[in-house]
Design a protein around this motif. Structure first.
Motif, PDB file in Angstrom:
ATOM      1  N   TYR A  33       0.829  -1.202   0.000  1.00 36.95           N
ATOM      2  CA  TYR A  33       0.000   0.000   0.000  1.00 36.95           C
ATOM      3  C   TYR A  33       0.865   1.254   0.000  1.00 36.95           C
ATOM      4  O   TYR A  33       0.618   2.193  -0.760  1.00 36.95           O
ATOM      5  N   ALA A  34       1.895   1.266   0.843  1.00 37.68           N
ATOM      6  CA  ALA A  34       2.787   2.428   0.908  1.00 37.68           C
ATOM      7  C   ALA A  34       3.472   2.662  -0.430  1.00 37.68           C
ATOM      8  O   ALA A  34       3.606   3.800  -0.878  1.00 37.68           O
ATOM      9  N   ALA A  35       3.884   1.578  -1.094  1.00 36.17           N
ATOM     10  CA  ALA A  35       4.530   1.709  -2.408  1.00 36.17           C
ATOM     11  C   ALA A  35       3.548   2.274  -3.432  1.00 36.17           C
ATOM     12  O   ALA A  35       3.893   3.159  -4.222  1.00 36.17           O
ATOM     13  N   TRP A  36       2.308   1.786  -3.420  1.00 32.77           N
ATOM     14  CA  TRP A  36       1.281   2.285  -4.336  1.00 32.77           C
ATOM     15  C   TRP A  36       1.005   3.761  -4.061  1.00 32.77           C
ATOM     16  O   TRP A  36       0.905   4.570  -4.981  1.00 32.77           O
ATOM     17  N   LYS A  37       0.911   4.099  -2.786  1.00 35.98           N
ATOM     18  CA  LYS A  37       0.611   5.483  -2.422  1.00 35.98           C
ATOM     19  C   LYS A  37       1.733   6.420  -2.861  1.00 35.98           C
ATOM     20  O   LYS A  37       1.485   7.540  -3.287  1.00 35.98           O
ATOM     21  N   ALA A  38       2.955   5.926  -2.786  1.00 36.18           N
ATOM     22  CA  ALA A  38       4.107   6.755  -3.154  1.00 36.18           C
ATOM     23  C   ALA A  38       4.184   7.018  -4.650  1.00 36.18           C
ATOM     24  O   ALA A  38       4.518   8.113  -5.077  1.00 36.18           O
ATOM     25  N   ASN A  39       3.868   5.990  -5.480  1.00 32.31           N
ATOM     26  CA  ASN A  39       4.020   6.202  -6.923  1.00 32.31           C
ATOM     27  C   ASN A  39       2.734   6.002  -7.722  1.00 32.31           C
ATOM     28  O   ASN A  39       2.754   6.134  -8.933  1.00 32.31           O
ATOM     29  N   GLY A  40       1.628   5.659  -7.047  1.00 28.02           N
ATOM     30  CA  GLY A  40       0.335   5.589  -7.720  1.00 28.02           C
ATOM     31  C   GLY A  40       0.127   4.402  -8.627  1.00 28.02           C
ATOM     32  O   GLY A  40      -0.870   4.338  -9.334  1.00 28.02           O
ATOM     33  N   ARG A  45      -0.535  -8.677 -10.000  1.00 29.50           N
ATOM     34  CA  ARG A  45      -0.175 -10.068 -10.346  1.00 29.50           C
ATOM     35  C   ARG A  45       1.294 -10.341 -10.067  1.00 29.50           C
ATOM     36  O   ARG A  45       1.662 -11.433  -9.668  1.00 29.50           O
ATOM     37  N   ASN A  46       2.151  -9.350 -10.273  1.00 27.32           N
ATOM     38  CA  ASN A  46       3.571  -9.511  -9.955  1.00 27.32           C
ATOM     39  C   ASN A  46       3.831  -9.399  -8.457  1.00 27.32           C
ATOM     40  O   ASN A  46       4.750 -10.025  -7.935  1.00 27.32           O
ATOM     41  N   GLN A  47       3.026  -8.603  -7.781  1.00 28.14           N
ATOM     42  CA  GLN A  47       3.197  -8.397  -6.337  1.00 28.14           C
ATOM     43  C   GLN A  47       2.745  -9.621  -5.536  1.00 28.14           C
ATOM     44  O   GLN A  47       3.367  -9.969  -4.549  1.00 28.14           O
ATOM     45  N   TRP A  48       1.646 -10.239  -5.943  1.00 30.16           N
ATOM     46  CA  TRP A  48       1.066 -11.347  -5.180  1.00 30.16           C
ATOM     47  C   TRP A  48       0.783 -12.569  -6.061  1.00 30.16           C
ATOM     48  O   TRP A  48      -0.348 -13.042  -6.124  1.00 30.16           O
ATOM     49  N   PRO A  49       1.768 -13.135  -6.738  1.00 28.48           N
ATOM     50  CA  PRO A  49       1.501 -14.302  -7.599  1.00 28.48           C
ATOM     51  C   PRO A  49       0.992 -15.504  -6.810  1.00 28.48           C
ATOM     52  O   PRO A  49       0.187 -16.283  -7.311  1.00 28.48           O
ATOM     53  N   TRP A  50       1.445 -15.653  -5.568  1.00 34.26           N
ATOM     54  CA  TRP A  50       0.991 -16.774  -4.742  1.00 34.26           C
ATOM     55  C   TRP A  50      -0.512 -16.706  -4.516  1.00 34.26           C
ATOM     56  O   TRP A  50      -1.191 -17.730  -4.507  1.00 34.26           O
ATOM     57  N   TRP A  51      -1.048 -15.477  -4.335  1.00 32.08           N
ATOM     58  CA  TRP A  51      -2.489 -15.321  -4.110  1.00 32.08           C
ATOM     59  C   TRP A  51      -3.261 -15.702  -5.376  1.00 32.08           C
ATOM     60  O   TRP A  51      -4.233 -16.456  -5.315  1.00 32.08           O
ATOM     61  N   TYR A  52      -2.816 -15.186  -6.490  1.00 36.40           N
ATOM     62  CA  TYR A  52      -3.467 -15.500  -7.754  1.00 36.40           C
ATOM     63  C   TYR A  52      -3.486 -17.015  -7.966  1.00 36.40           C
ATOM     64  O   TYR A  52      -4.523 -17.596  -8.308  1.00 36.40           O
ATOM     65  N   ASN A  53      -2.353 -17.669  -7.762  1.00 37.45           N
ATOM     66  CA  ASN A  53      -2.269 -19.123  -7.975  1.00 37.45           C
ATOM     67  C   ASN A  53      -3.131 -19.892  -6.988  1.00 37.45           C
ATOM     68  O   ASN A  53      -3.806 -20.866  -7.368  1.00 37.45           O
ATOM     69  N   LEU A  54      -3.152 -19.490  -5.738  1.00 38.58           N
ATOM     70  CA  LEU A  54      -3.941 -20.161  -4.711  1.00 38.58           C
ATOM     71  C   LEU A  54      -5.437 -20.065  -5.011  1.00 38.58           C
ATOM     72  O   LEU A  54      -6.160 -21.065  -4.984  1.00 38.58           O
ATOM     73  N   VAL A  55      -5.899 -18.874  -5.320  1.00 35.23           N
ATOM     74  CA  VAL A  55      -7.322 -18.660  -5.586  1.00 35.23           C
ATOM     75  C   VAL A  55      -7.738 -19.317  -6.899  1.00 35.23           C
ATOM     76  O   VAL A  55      -8.759 -20.007  -6.962  1.00 35.23           O
ATOM     77  N   SER A  56      -6.965 -19.132  -7.949  1.00 31.10           N
ATOM     78  CA  SER A  56      -7.348 -19.720  -9.235  1.00 31.10           C
ATOM     79  C   SER A  56      -7.371 -21.246  -9.144  1.00 31.10           C
ATOM     80  O   SER A  56      -8.215 -21.891  -9.768  1.00 31.10           O
TER      81      SER A  56
END
Length: 169
Positions: A33-40, A45-56
């Motif tokens: 969140y802090a990184a997103w807030k800093a640069n918008g 998918r690159n940040q959380w590939p494990w989540w994408y793979n687990l859910v899919s």
């Protein structure tokens, strides 16, 4: 000695449903969140590939993965961040996500904590500090508690707006 299952194990063992209710306007405000807030921008998918793979993986096995978020309006910058990453991450992985403005939840009996409910039988309750940092979790299988949480989730889900239709202010 037995250990409680972790989230990955619970989702991997789910047979039918995995329902998540979120009721805070900010979580773990550092990191991504802090990184997103800093640069918008942020590639979820690159940040959380494990989540994408687990859910899919769960969705491909036939598990309905649903997430409902109760949010304050006007929305916080954290909720704006969540909304932005939800489509390319959660929805793309097969999760169904809905948003419910808090003002529309007044007459719903809600539990005091966010939770995941697996197959209407096992709750993973998440505990957070006031600043949004996770402080712990617990597993609950007591049917009176799982039924309360299932009922709350169902009512929120019924009223909430699908992600594709919800437009934050």
């Amino acid at each position: 000695m037995t250990t409680e299952p972790d989230f990955d194990e619970l989702l991997n063992n789910a047979q039918h449903t995995a329902y998540h209710l979120e009721m805070r306007d900010g979580y773990m405000l550092d990191g991504s969140y802090a990184a997103w807030k800093a640069n918008g921008q942020l590639d979820p998918r690159n940040q959380w590939p494990w989540w994408y793979n687990l859910v899919s993986s769960a969705v491909s096995r036939g598990v309905a993965v649903h997430r409902a978020r109760i949010i304050s309006e006007p929305i916080s910058s954290y909720i704006r961040f969540e909304h932005e990453v939800t489509g390319p991450l959660n929805v793309k992985a097969g999760e169904k996500v809905r948003w419910l403005p808090r003002r529309l939840a007044t007459d719903i009996a809600l539990p005091g904590n966010d939770f995941w409910l697996f197959d209407n039988a096992t709750l993973l309750i998440n505990h957070f500090a006031g600043n949004g940092d996770m402080t712990g979790k617990e597993i609950v299988t007591d049917s009176s508690v799982t039924e309360l949480c299932a009922s709350a989730f169902d009512k929120v889900w019924e009223r909430a707006t699908p992600h594709e239709e919800y437009q934050p202010d």
